[in-house]
Structures are given as C-alpha cells and as structure tokens.
Motif scaffolding. Structure first.
Motif, PDB file in Angstrom:
ATOM      1  N   ASP A  93       0.822  -1.209   0.000  1.00 50.33           N
ATOM      2  CA  ASP A  93       0.000   0.000   0.000  1.00 50.33           C
ATOM      3  C   ASP A  93       0.858   1.262   0.000  1.00 50.33           C
ATOM      4  OD1 ASP A  93      -2.309  -1.491   0.050  1.00 50.33           O
ATOM      5  OD2 ASP A  93      -2.543  -1.412   2.227  1.00 50.33           O
ATOM      6  N   TYR A  94       2.108   1.134   0.401  1.00 53.64           N
ATOM      7  CA  TYR A  94       2.934   2.314   0.618  1.00 53.64           C
ATOM      8  C   TYR A  94       3.733   2.728  -0.617  1.00 53.64           C
ATOM      9  CZ  TYR A  94       1.739   1.234   5.416  1.00 53.64           C
ATOM     10  OH  TYR A  94       1.046   0.959   6.571  1.00 53.64           O
ATOM     11  N   VAL A  95       3.712   1.930  -1.671  1.00 50.59           N
ATOM     12  CA  VAL A  95       4.432   2.334  -2.879  1.00 50.59           C
ATOM     13  C   VAL A  95       3.549   3.255  -3.709  1.00 50.59           C
ATOM     14  CG1 VAL A  95       5.822   0.246  -2.948  1.00 50.59           C
ATOM     15  CG2 VAL A  95       3.668   0.321  -4.207  1.00 50.59           C
ATOM     16  N   CYS A  96       4.170   4.003  -4.593  1.00 49.56           N
ATOM     17  CA  CYS A  96       3.416   4.975  -5.391  1.00 49.56           C
ATOM     18  C   CYS A  96       2.600   4.278  -6.480  1.00 49.56           C
ATOM     19  CB  CYS A  96       4.358   6.003  -6.005  1.00 49.56           C
ATOM     20  SG  CYS A  96       5.545   5.321  -7.168  1.00 49.56           S
ATOM     21  N   THR A  97       1.637   5.007  -7.003  1.00 45.56           N
ATOM     22  CA  THR A  97       0.754   4.457  -8.036  1.00 45.56           C
ATOM     23  C   THR A  97       1.509   4.041  -9.295  1.00 45.56           C
ATOM     24  OG1 THR A  97      -0.986   5.897  -7.176  1.00 45.56           O
ATOM     25  CG2 THR A  97      -1.383   4.859  -9.296  1.00 45.56           C
ATOM     26  N   PRO A  98       2.524   4.789  -9.768  1.00 46.62           N
ATOM     27  CA  PRO A  98       3.271   4.322 -10.940  1.00 46.62           C
ATOM     28  C   PRO A  98       3.864   2.930 -10.759  1.00 46.62           C
ATOM     29  CG  PRO A  98       3.760   6.615 -10.551  1.00 46.62           C
ATOM     30  CD  PRO A  98       2.911   6.169  -9.401  1.00 46.62           C
ATOM     31  N   PHE A  99       4.350   2.620  -9.557  1.00 42.00           N
ATOM     32  CA  PHE A  99       4.879   1.284  -9.294  1.00 42.00           C
ATOM     33  C   PHE A  99       3.809   0.231  -9.577  1.00 42.00           C
ATOM     34  CE2 PHE A  99       5.516  -2.439  -6.717  1.00 42.00           C
ATOM     35  CZ  PHE A  99       6.872  -2.673  -6.712  1.00 42.00           C
ATOM     36  N   LYS A 100       2.593   0.475  -9.115  1.00 35.49           N
ATOM     37  CA  LYS A 100       1.499  -0.486  -9.271  1.00 35.49           C
ATOM     38  C   LYS A 100       1.113  -0.637 -10.742  1.00 35.49           C
ATOM     39  CE  LYS A 100      -0.162   0.888  -4.704  1.00 35.49           C
ATOM     40  NZ  LYS A 100      -1.206   1.573  -3.938  1.00 35.49           N
ATOM     41  N   HIS A 101       1.063   0.492 -11.462  1.00 35.37           N
ATOM     42  CA  HIS A 101       0.751   0.430 -12.895  1.00 35.37           C
ATOM     43  C   HIS A 101       1.794  -0.389 -13.649  1.00 35.37           C
ATOM     44  CE1 HIS A 101      -2.735   2.874 -12.858  1.00 35.37           C
ATOM     45  NE2 HIS A 101      -2.134   4.044 -12.677  1.00 35.37           N
ATOM     46  N   ILE A 102       3.058  -0.119 -13.364  1.00 31.93           N
ATOM     47  CA  ILE A 102       4.139  -0.803 -14.079  1.00 31.93           C
ATOM     48  C   ILE A 102       4.129  -2.295 -13.768  1.00 31.93           C
ATOM     49  CG2 ILE A 102       6.645  -0.994 -14.300  1.00 31.93           C
ATOM     50  CD1 ILE A 102       6.781   2.035 -13.749  1.00 31.93           C
ATOM     51  N   LEU A 103       3.922  -2.643 -12.516  1.00 34.04           N
ATOM     52  CA  LEU A 103       3.892  -4.053 -12.138  1.00 34.04           C
ATOM     53  C   LEU A 103       2.761  -4.778 -12.866  1.00 34.04           C
ATOM     54  CD1 LEU A 103       5.136  -6.256 -10.316  1.00 34.04           C
ATOM     55  CD2 LEU A 103       3.406  -5.644  -8.592  1.00 34.04           C
ATOM     56  N   GLY A 104       1.594  -4.146 -12.946  1.00 32.28           N
ATOM     57  CA  GLY A 104       0.476  -4.748 -13.677  1.00 32.28           C
ATOM     58  C   GLY A 104       0.768  -4.904 -15.155  1.00 32.28           C
ATOM     59  N   ASP A 105       1.433  -3.911 -15.734  1.00 33.89           N
ATOM     60  CA  ASP A 105       1.804  -3.986 -17.153  1.00 33.89           C
ATOM     61  C   ASP A 105       2.785  -5.132 -17.408  1.00 33.89           C
ATOM     62  OD1 ASP A 105       0.231  -1.805 -17.591  1.00 33.89           O
ATOM     63  OD2 ASP A 105       1.868  -0.380 -17.836  1.00 33.89           O
ATOM     64  N   PHE A 106       3.761  -5.274 -16.520  1.00 34.40           N
ATOM     65  CA  PHE A 106       4.739  -6.346 -16.682  1.00 34.40           C
ATOM     66  C   PHE A 106       4.081  -7.722 -16.593  1.00 34.40           C
ATOM     67  CE2 PHE A 106       8.665  -3.726 -15.239  1.00 34.40           C
ATOM     68  CZ  PHE A 106       8.846  -3.287 -16.534  1.00 34.40           C
ATOM     69  N   ALA A 107       3.171  -7.883 -15.632  1.00 33.17           N
ATOM     70  CA  ALA A 107       2.476  -9.174 -15.495  1.00 33.17           C
ATOM     71  C   ALA A 107       1.673  -9.482 -16.753  1.00 33.17           C
ATOM     72  CB  ALA A 107       1.558  -9.152 -14.272  1.00 33.17           C
TER      73      ALA A 107
END
Length: 399
Positions: A93-107
């Motif tokens: 929960d503590y990482v920024c939104t870009p991190f979450k977007h990028i991780l989803g894109d990679f998956a």
C-alpha cells in the motif's frame, strides 16, 4: 510470297526479341530493406521484449527493441482495469501508483508471451523499484529476463552496454546499436515537439477530431520507421499536417502549465486523460516536463539558477524542473498552473510549499492534483471545471 506488311511485322518481332535478350529487365531492389534483412539474419535474436505503458513513447520503445537491441517488440493492448488491479493487489500500500501500474503492465506482458522486461523508470526511488518488481513477479511464478537500466549505469555507457550484451542479445552489433540509439533520441525529441504543438492548439480546432487523427497517423508512421531519415520525414509530414489544421483560437486564450511528477504529470492513464479534459475546455496547455527536457537536455544546475529565488539545492528527481517550470509559467503571465503527482510522491510533496510561494508572488492560481488507484473521473472533472471557471472570471476582470 509473303506480303510486305507481314514481312515488316516479322522483322519488328525479331528485333524486339533480340533486344530483350541483350537487355534483360533489371529488378530495382529496396536497398534499405535488403540491408536490414541481412543485418537481422546475422544479429537478430528472436525473443520478445516489452516495456510498460507510458504515454506516447511507444514508437520509441519499439524502435529501441527492434533496431538497437535487435529483438522482437511486444506491444501491449489498451490498458484495462483488470491489468491495473493485478499491480495493486501484488504491491504494498505504501508504494506509489506508478509502481502499481508498471507491475500490472509487466504481469500482462508476461502473460502475452514476453521473454524480456525493460525497466527504465524513475530518477526517484522508482529507479530502485526494478529489483523489487522483479522479485514480486518471480514470486508470482513468472520466468523472464529483466533489463533494468539502473544496472551497470554507474559504470558509464560502456558498462551499461556490457550489461545489455550479457542480458539481452549476445549477438548485438554494438556500432550499429549506437547509431540507432542516436535515432531513438531523435524520435523522442520529435515526439515531444509534436506533443507540445498538439497541446497548444488542439483545443481550438474547427473540425473536432482533426488533431487526434493527425496524431494517430503520426504514431503509426513513427512505428514504421527504420532509421533516422525515416524519423525526420515522419516528423516533417506530421508537423506540416498539424500546422494545416484550421483553428478558431482567440488572441488571448486561457493558458495552463502542467508541472509535477515524471510519471503522473505525463501519462494519460495515470492522470485520467488530464490533457484531453483541459483541451475539451478550450485551453492552451503547456508542459515542460517530458523525456527531452528531463533526460536528453537536462541541466539541473542551470535550471536552479533560473529559479534561484526559490531553490538553493537540488531537491530531487523532478523537483527542480517542477519549480523552474512553475516560475516560468507564472512570469510569462499564464492564467493557471496544475501540479499533478501520485500519492506519496515525496519529492513533489516537498515542492508544494515552494509552489505556494510562487503562487503568492505572481498571483497565479495553482490546482494541486494527487492521484492514487482509487481516483475517479467524476471528482477530477468537477475540480477542473471549477478551476477553469475561476480562471475565466479572473481573466474577464482584468480586461
């Protein structure tokens, strides 16, 4: 005895056949295509590489994979809510939104068959996220190669080149790749130039959709480029087409400058199409923050000198550019400034008190937008409409 006319026709036919034998037809080959095919046969590695989704730089990512690394490029489809949710569910929960977007894109890229993931993100702590994202994805059961731009960069360009050689394509032609890498930089600069023109004028087009059509065709043309000459030709054609679009632009339009965090302030998905929402209101939009100004031509000390009344030290990845751009917009008489960042972005949070000082000194309104994975279009639309109405009323009072 044959008739004279028949004899003449027979002679003509014989002469034609003889000439054809002497001068066999030549086939004009496409030298560029032939050269490219020969190079590909020797150096290309048939493995799929993918970047994460990031605003309008997809043609440059494609060119980098195919022409520099000599691997296949895997384009990602339009983002969906589901792809974003994968990143959210597997992130802290503590990482920024870009991190979450990028991780989803990679998956999603790995699900589509990618063998190589390319992580270039972040002059901030996002630059350290590559290792963490790689660890998370491996824990999710994926097998892949991660090309993280942060690896080897401390050894300089040669060290980074060796990292690429070792990681991605042992058969890479380094001199050829260097030439093509220069062309990548040229493409990025042209894309940013075209986007600047688009943002400044698309809100005033007479025929709705003309700019979007020109932009989409430009992106397709850039994706088809094989070298720097192609890139320059695509740029000239796209800029000529945009300049020819009829405009109904007032002499003194409302001008808004966008500043903020490197990912959110630029990427349409991350900022919920902020550009298009502003253009739909009939606004001239400016955004100094882009790849060209942050990476290709970035000079932090010079920027800090230009904003010396507000900056003494380098505050972080995009902070100097945020403050310098805001000061420039304010001194140039812009009607308003929008500061866009992701939730928890520490450098941009540090910028906010300085931006408030700029706002007070130049009497320019600043709208602060913070995005997370739960931010909705409805709330954003309401705030943008109220901001536009305030700027319009203020402009009317000055007349």
């Amino acid at each position: 005895m044959a008739k004279p006319q028949a004899m003449i026709e027979q002679v003509r036919s014989s002469v034609a056949v003889e000439l054809e034998r002497r001068h066999a037809p030549t086939i004009v080959t496409d030298r560029k295509a032939a050269k490219a095919a020969k190079h590909k046969a020797k150096h290309h590695k048939y493995t799929k590489a993918a970047f994460f989704r990031y605003c309008y730089y997809d043609p440059a990512f494609k060119f980098f994979c195919e022409q520099v690394l000599d691997v296949d490029y895997l384009p990602l489809p339009e983002a969906t809510r589901a792809s974003s949710e994968v990143g959210v569910q597997n992130s802290s929960d503590y990482v920024c939104t870009p991190f979450k977007h990028i991780l989803g894109d990679f998956a999603e890229a790995l699900d589509l068959g990618a063998d190589i993931l390319i992580q270039f993100g972040g002059p901030c702590r996002l630059g350290y996220y590559g290792e963490l994202q790689e660890s998370i994805l491996r824990d999710m059961g994926y097998e892949f190669i991660m090309l993280n731009f942060a690896h080897g960069i401390e050894k300089g360009y040669i060290g980074w080149a060796k990292e690429v050689l070792k990681t991605v394509n042992p058969n890479i032609d380094v001199p050829h790749g260097v030439v093509k890498l220069k062309a990548v930089a040229k493409m990025i600069a042209h894309l940013d130039s075209l986007r600047d023109f688009y943002l400044a004028n698309a809100g005033f087009e007479v025929n709705k959709g003309d700019f979007d059509a020109a932009w989409n065709d430009c992106m397709d043309a850039m994706r088809a480029c094989l070298d720097e000459r192609d890139i320059n030709e695509a740029y000239r054609a796209a800029m000529a087409r945009m300049r020819a679009i009829p405009l109904d632009k007032p002499a003194d339009p409302i001008r808004i400058g966008i500043v903020g965090e490197m990912f959110t302030a630029i990427d349409e998905r991350s900022n919920l199409d902020l550009d298009k929402k502003l253009l739909a209101q009939g606004v001239e939009v400016h955004r100094m923050l882009n790849f060209t100004n942050r990476y290709l031509r970035y000079n932090e000390p010079n920027l800090r000198v230009g904003a010396k009344d507000y900056l003494t030290y380098d505050m972080g990845p995009t902070s100097t550019l945020t403050i310098a751009a805001a000061r420039k917009y304010a001194s140039d008489g812009f009607d308003g400034i929008i500061h866009a960042k992701s939730a928890g972005c520490t450098p941009e949070i540090d910028c906010m008190p300085v931006l408030q000082k700029v706002s007070e000194d130049f009497s320019v309104p600043i709208l602060y937008l913070t995005y997370d994975s739960q931010t909705s279009d409805t709330g954003l639309d309401t705030r943008l409409e109220a901001f536009y109405d305030m700027l319009s009323m203020k402009k009317e009072k000055r007349k």
